[in-house]
Design an enzyme around this catalytic site. Sequence first.
Site, PDB file in Angstrom:
ATOM      1  N   SER A  82     -46.552  54.854  58.082  1.00 45.78           N
ATOM      2  CA  SER A  82     -45.986  53.699  57.396  1.00 45.78           C
ATOM      3  C   SER A  82     -45.693  53.952  55.921  1.00 45.78           C
ATOM      4  O   SER A  82     -44.852  53.269  55.328  1.00 45.78           O
ATOM      5  CB  SER A  82     -46.917  52.487  57.534  1.00 45.78           C
ATOM      6  OG  SER A  82     -48.222  52.798  57.066  1.00 45.78           O
ATOM      7  N   HIS A 138     -48.930  49.061  50.690  1.00 48.47           N
ATOM      8  CA  HIS A 138     -47.852  49.988  51.033  1.00 48.47           C
ATOM      9  C   HIS A 138     -46.792  49.977  49.929  1.00 48.47           C
ATOM     10  O   HIS A 138     -46.723  49.038  49.135  1.00 48.47           O
ATOM     11  CB  HIS A 138     -47.207  49.605  52.367  1.00 48.47           C
ATOM     12  CG  HIS A 138     -48.011  49.979  53.562  1.00 48.47           C
ATOM     13  ND1 HIS A 138     -49.108  49.254  53.971  1.00 48.47           N
ATOM     14  CD2 HIS A 138     -47.894  51.010  54.446  1.00 48.47           C
ATOM     15  CE1 HIS A 138     -49.633  49.822  55.052  1.00 48.47           C
ATOM     16  NE2 HIS A 138     -48.907  50.885  55.355  1.00 48.47           N
TER      17      HIS A 138
END
Length: 285
Positions: A36, A263
Amino acid sequence: MRRLLPVLLAALSITWTGTAAAAAPAELEYVALGDSAAAGPLIPAQELMDLGCLRSTRNWPSVLAAKVGATTFRDVSCSGATTDHLTTSQSTFTGPQPPQLDALTPTTDLVTITIGGNDIGLVGVALGCVNVFPEPLGMSCKDRLTAGGDQIAAKIDAYAAEFAAGLDAVKARAPRAEVVVVGYGTYIRPGGCYPKEPIWARDADYLQASVHRLNTVLGKVSADRGATFVDIEPPSVGHDVCAPITEKWFEGLVPTSAAAPLHPNARGMAGIGGFVAGSLGVSRL
């Protein structure tokens, strides 16, 4: 980058015919692998054909593909991927994804890979460090994870052999490719920024030290296996989860832009992609 550089330079070459100049880009086949941190979950726009991977069309591999002038680009990075998913299928909420190495061919010129964070459970570790109340209430995740020895450090060190095997598998599928390993960033600054991000100072330092340790392992194994390691910790300093909204590359526990918690956001993807392109020495833009 000795093998890739001539290809990239050729992609920028100009062929002169009389008084007219015509660009003559060489073929550049680029495949992006990873988890990711490369895929870009929740960053608009998400690829609908592989929605289970939560892969953005604005992730850093896409930025890099444009900057190096890739004539063929296959991005199979997938949120939740571990090193096993290089060679085995991955289950997602929309169905199984084929092994990522299936995207490689003997003619692949460039491979990038970001992997390892899920193998050691980095996001889970970070979530376990959340403390709503300041010290001394609650418990330090550093104290818990280092009692009797550093559990995360042991996992990272043990992961080296698995990562080496993964790089060997990449080389076997794409023997002529330049393999570029991109590490993980500076997610949180020294001392953290409690209570903006509810992680105690010593735990923030422990988390980033663990990321640094993983990057060190990735860099050493890459060098041993003839791959290039791009360290994005230095360029992401000051762009961590504590930074102002207009400067941060990584989202905190409560995102301030369209991206998954903990993220990279779209700004971060652009910054990382540009830095990796610069590390290759050639940019078409």
